[in-house]
Design a protein around this motif. Structure first.
Motif, short mmCIF file in Angstrom:
data_model
loop_
_atom_site.label_atom_id
_atom_site.label_comp_id
_atom_site.label_asym_id
_atom_site.label_seq_id
_atom_site.Cartn_x
_atom_site.Cartn_y
_atom_site.Cartn_z
N ARG A 384 13.94 0.93 2.25
CA ARG A 384 12.93 0.22 3.03
C ARG A 384 12.28 1.20 4.01
NH1 ARG A 384 17.44 -1.85 5.75
NH2 ARG A 384 18.41 -1.54 3.72
N ILE A 385 11.10 0.85 4.48
CA ILE A 385 10.50 1.61 5.59
C ILE A 385 10.66 0.73 6.81
CG2 ILE A 385 8.44 2.71 6.53
CD1 ILE A 385 7.40 3.05 3.70
N THR A 386 11.41 1.22 7.78
CA THR A 386 11.59 0.42 8.99
C THR A 386 10.45 0.74 9.97
OG1 THR A 386 13.03 2.12 9.87
CG2 THR A 386 14.09 0.24 8.81
N THR A 400 -4.64 3.86 6.49
CA THR A 400 -5.73 4.67 5.94
C THR A 400 -5.21 5.64 4.88
OG1 THR A 400 -6.89 4.55 8.03
CG2 THR A 400 -7.55 6.33 6.55
N TYR A 401 -4.08 6.30 5.17
CA TYR A 401 -3.62 7.36 4.26
C TYR A 401 -2.56 6.89 3.28
CZ TYR A 401 -6.61 10.12 7.10
OH TYR A 401 -7.75 10.59 7.72
N CYS A 402 -2.30 5.59 3.22
CA CYS A 402 -1.39 5.11 2.17
C CYS A 402 -2.15 5.10 0.85
CB CYS A 402 -0.86 3.71 2.48
SG CYS A 402 0.14 3.11 1.10
N GLU A 403 -1.70 5.94 -0.05
CA GLU A 403 -2.41 6.08 -1.34
C GLU A 403 -2.21 4.86 -2.23
OE1 GLU A 403 -0.49 9.54 -2.91
OE2 GLU A 403 1.48 8.68 -2.51
N MET A 404 -1.20 4.01 -1.91
CA MET A 404 -0.95 2.83 -2.72
C MET A 404 -1.65 1.60 -2.15
SD MET A 404 0.71 4.13 -5.13
CE MET A 404 1.38 2.81 -6.12
N GLY A 405 -2.49 1.79 -1.17
CA GLY A 405 -3.30 0.70 -0.64
C GLY A 405 -2.50 -0.32 0.17
N ILE A 406 -1.33 0.10 0.69
CA ILE A 406 -0.52 -0.84 1.47
C ILE A 406 -1.02 -0.84 2.92
CG2 ILE A 406 1.82 -1.33 2.33
CD1 ILE A 406 2.85 0.05 -0.25
N ASP A 407 -1.23 -2.01 3.47
CA ASP A 407 -1.68 -2.09 4.86
C ASP A 407 -0.45 -1.95 5.76
OD1 ASP A 407 -2.92 -2.48 7.22
OD2 ASP A 407 -3.59 -4.53 6.83
N VAL A 408 0.00 -0.72 5.90
CA VAL A 408 1.24 -0.43 6.61
C VAL A 408 1.16 -0.93 8.06
CG1 VAL A 408 2.81 1.44 7.29
CG2 VAL A 408 1.54 1.60 5.14
N ARG A 409 -0.01 -0.79 8.66
CA ARG A 409 -0.15 -1.18 10.07
C ARG A 409 0.19 -2.65 10.28
NH1 ARG A 409 -5.94 -0.71 12.92
NH2 ARG A 409 -6.46 -1.99 11.11
N SER A 422 5.19 -1.61 -4.72
CA SER A 422 4.32 -0.49 -5.08
C SER A 422 4.59 0.77 -4.26
CB SER A 422 2.86 -0.90 -4.90
OG SER A 422 2.63 -1.26 -3.56
N CYS A 423 5.31 0.69 -3.16
CA CYS A 423 5.50 1.86 -2.30
C CYS A 423 6.21 2.97 -3.08
CB CYS A 423 6.31 1.50 -1.06
SG CYS A 423 6.74 2.94 -0.06
N VAL A 424 5.58 4.15 -3.14
CA VAL A 424 6.17 5.26 -3.88
C VAL A 424 6.99 6.18 -2.97
CG1 VAL A 424 4.52 5.31 -5.79
CG2 VAL A 424 4.00 6.55 -3.68
N GLY A 425 7.13 5.78 -1.71
CA GLY A 425 7.97 6.55 -0.80
C GLY A 425 7.48 7.95 -0.54
N CYS A 426 6.15 8.13 -0.58
CA CYS A 426 5.61 9.48 -0.35
C CYS A 426 5.86 9.93 1.08
CB CYS A 426 4.12 9.52 -0.67
SG CYS A 426 3.13 8.46 0.41
N GLY A 427 5.97 8.97 1.99
CA GLY A 427 6.28 9.30 3.39
C GLY A 427 5.08 9.74 4.19
N ILE A 428 3.88 9.66 3.60
CA ILE A 428 2.70 10.13 4.34
C ILE A 428 2.40 9.21 5.52
CG2 ILE A 428 0.20 10.48 4.19
CD1 ILE A 428 1.82 12.76 3.05
N CYS A 429 2.66 7.90 5.35
CA CYS A 429 2.41 6.98 6.46
C CYS A 429 3.21 7.44 7.70
CB CYS A 429 2.76 5.54 6.08
SG CYS A 429 4.41 5.35 5.39
N ALA A 430 4.47 7.84 7.46
CA ALA A 430 5.30 8.30 8.59
C ALA A 430 4.81 9.65 9.10
CB ALA A 430 6.75 8.40 8.15
N LYS A 439 9.91 4.83 9.47
CA LYS A 439 11.04 5.66 9.01
C LYS A 439 11.46 5.20 7.62
CE LYS A 439 15.30 7.48 10.87
NZ LYS A 439 16.50 7.09 11.59
N LEU A 440 11.49 6.14 6.67
CA LEU A 440 11.95 5.81 5.32
C LEU A 440 13.46 5.86 5.31
CD1 LEU A 440 8.97 6.98 5.03
CD2 LEU A 440 9.57 7.34 2.65
N GLU A 441 14.08 4.74 4.94
CA GLU A 441 15.54 4.69 5.04
C GLU A 441 16.17 4.03 3.82
OE1 GLU A 441 17.34 3.57 8.93
OE2 GLU A 441 15.28 3.02 9.40
S1 SF4 Z 1 5.61 5.80 1.84
FE1 SF4 Z 1 3.61 6.29 0.88
S2 SF4 Z 1 3.26 4.60 -0.56
FE2 SF4 Z 1 4.88 3.90 0.84
S3 SF4 Z 1 3.80 2.77 2.46
FE3 SF4 Z 1 4.01 4.91 3.15
S4 SF4 Z 1 2.11 5.95 2.53
FE4 SF4 Z 1 2.25 4.01 1.37
#
Ligand code: SF4
Ligand code: SF4
Length: 467
Positions: A384-386, A400-409, A422-430, A439-441
């Motif tokens: 999960r991303i906490t 903005t920078y979530c490539e999977m179009g997730i409205d992380v905010r 759909s989250c690919v865990g790229c970690g760019i949001c963090a 935080k990717l956990e």
């Molecule tokens: S880890 Fe990557 S795919 Fe998942 S929410 Fe963050 S930016 Fe989007």
């Protein structure tokens, strides 16, 4: 060259100067490309060493350019200018790049003769240019468009992957993840398969990229591929067993413990290109709710199609019949899937449209392996991303920078865990969050899905639905 005078403006409106080292890196890459063009036109001698040197020259040029670009600026988020650049904001250069890439993919899949593919190894043009390199690996001249593509693909991931690492050098996760992306492409997808191909010359071809598993590799169970593995000695049987085990056991177990990121943003070739060459385009992914709905229908629809196509294929293989319910398995199942999904969707649209639709069109809307692991990630995973909602300043960088179009905010504002399929865990949001909110956990399943944590609205603040 003297460094440009630093600006005191927070928004840095002044164009940055170009350092001499940047010019040098650019010149080196251009020289290498010019050599390749001259060799293509038979104007200069060409051999495997010169080819390899020119490809490495492109990589070195990109690295020198990127080092000079990022060296004099502090580590941290660097997405300045993406919405004013024509290339990265669907401007003229973005469309030109999209059209050129799409045309290349159309030629690659359907008109390889325009790239020089000849009969019985009598290649010309671009494909013949790579003959010496193919000869070096396998001793044969049987270069296909796929060898050329694989070589250029690897060069792109290597060069732009190192650029990516310099850009995100403030983030340890990105450094480790991208090292794995580069190593996976270089060794597992390119060098090892080519070396194995050279050692098994004369045997029928089967895919030797061990991580390219079904259903991403849709032809894994096709008759010719199954036979090639079964008749391919110990190596063939190893790839057959490993492919099935990875799909049936490896993928679900690892996805349970770490989420689908282990594949989608760490080892997959499609994901590797999206994360490196596609990085400048990640902000173009649609964040609309309608896109999310479309995504769910599409990706699970493709997953259903590949299961149906493969079931028909296996029925044909074991029964010895070429038809099922009176329908030709090749004409009604294998061929349409290969054309529409395997070529048009994953290649032409998936990569050709990077500058228009963002870098993860295929991964988000089409990849059946991502769909399969996404179901596990959503319902039975420790990933999960906490979000530390109290720290969020609603800047929107993450969305903005979530490539999977997730409205992380939207999740961050509520302090809600992100457990999206759909989250690919790229970690760019963090990596682009200025407040360290995300935080990717991997953790216990208990409490992982917190649907209604904190909501702030016109009717006040509610915690778990209570005022
Ligand atoms: S880890 Fe990557 S795919 Fe998942 S929410 Fe963050 S930016 Fe989007
Ligand atoms: S990037 Fe961080 S601070 Fe900005 S909206 Fe996202 S979670 Fe909030």
């Amino acid at each position: 060259m003297k460094s440009p005078e630093p600006s005191l403006s927070l928004s840095e409106p002044h164009p940055q100067g170009v350092h001499a080292a940047q010019k040098g890196g650019f010149a080196l890459a251009v020289l290498a490309v010019v050599y390749l063009l001259l060799a293509w036109a038979h104007l200069v001698p060409v051999n495997a060493a010169l080819l390899a040197a020119s490809l490495l020259g492109i990589v070195a040029g990109v690295i020198i350019y990127s080092l000079a670009l990022y060296r004099n600026v502090p580590a941290g988020i660097k997405n300045n200018g993406v919405f004013t650049s024509s290339l990265t904001n669907r401007g003229l250069w973005g469309w030109v790049a999209g059209i050129v890439l799409t045309a290349f993919y159309v030629a690659l899949y359907w008109f390889p003769e325009t790239l020089g593919l000849g009969k019985d190894g009598n290649n010309t043009g671009l494909i013949a240019l790579f003959d010496p390199l193919k000869r070096f690996f396998s001793g044969s001249n049987s270069t296909s468009q796929w060898f050329v593509y694989g070589t250029l693909y690897t060069v792109a991931i290597l060069a732009l992957g190192i650029k990516f690492m310099l850009k995100y050098r403030h983030n340890r996760y990105q450094l480790i993840r991208t090292s794995v992306v580069i190593a996976s492409q270089l060794f597992l997808a390119y060098l090892i398969p080519e070396i194995l191909e050279g050692l098994t010359t004369g045997q029928a071809y089967f895919a030797k990229d061990i991580k390219n598993i079904w259903p991403l590799n849709y032809y894994f169970f096709h008759d010719w591929h199954l036979n090639a593995m079964l008749e391919g000695g110990a190596l063939g049987r190893l790839f057959l067993v490993a492919g099935i085990a990875l799909f049936l056991i490896g993928a679900p177990v690892i996805t349970y413990f770490a989420g689908k990121r282990w594949y989608c943003s760490w080892v997959c070739g499609c994901g590797g290109l999206a994360e490196t060459a596609g990085d400048p385009f990640r902000q173009l992914s649609s964040k609309k709710v309608s896109a999310w709905k479309f995504e769910r229908w599409m990706i699970h629809g493709v997953l259903a199609l590949v299961v149906i196509m493969t079931a028909a294929t296996l029925y044909g293989y074991f029964s010895g019949k070429s038809e099922i319910f009176g329908l030709s398995i090749y004409t009604y199942f294998q061929q349409p899937y290969a054309f529409f999904i395997g070529a048009a969707f994953s290649g032409v649209i998936g990569v050709g449209f990077y500058p228009v639709l963002g870098s993860r069109v295929w991964c988000r809307f089409g990849c059946p392996l991502a769909g399969y692991m996404g179901i596990i990630q959503r319902f039975k995973s420790r990933f999960r991303i906490t979000t530390n909602g109290g720290q969020c300043i609603s800047c929107g960088n993450c969305s903005t920078y979530c490539e999977m179009g997730i409205d992380v905010r939207a999740y961050a504002q509520k302090g809600q865990n992100i457990v999206r399929a759909s989250c690919v865990g790229c970690g760019i949001c963090a990596a682009v969050c200025p407040r360290g909110v995300l935080k990717l956990e991997n953790g216990p399943e208990e409490g992982r899905i917190n649907d209604n944590p904190i909501s702030i609205g016109n009717d006040g603040i509610k915690l778990n639905g209570l005022s």
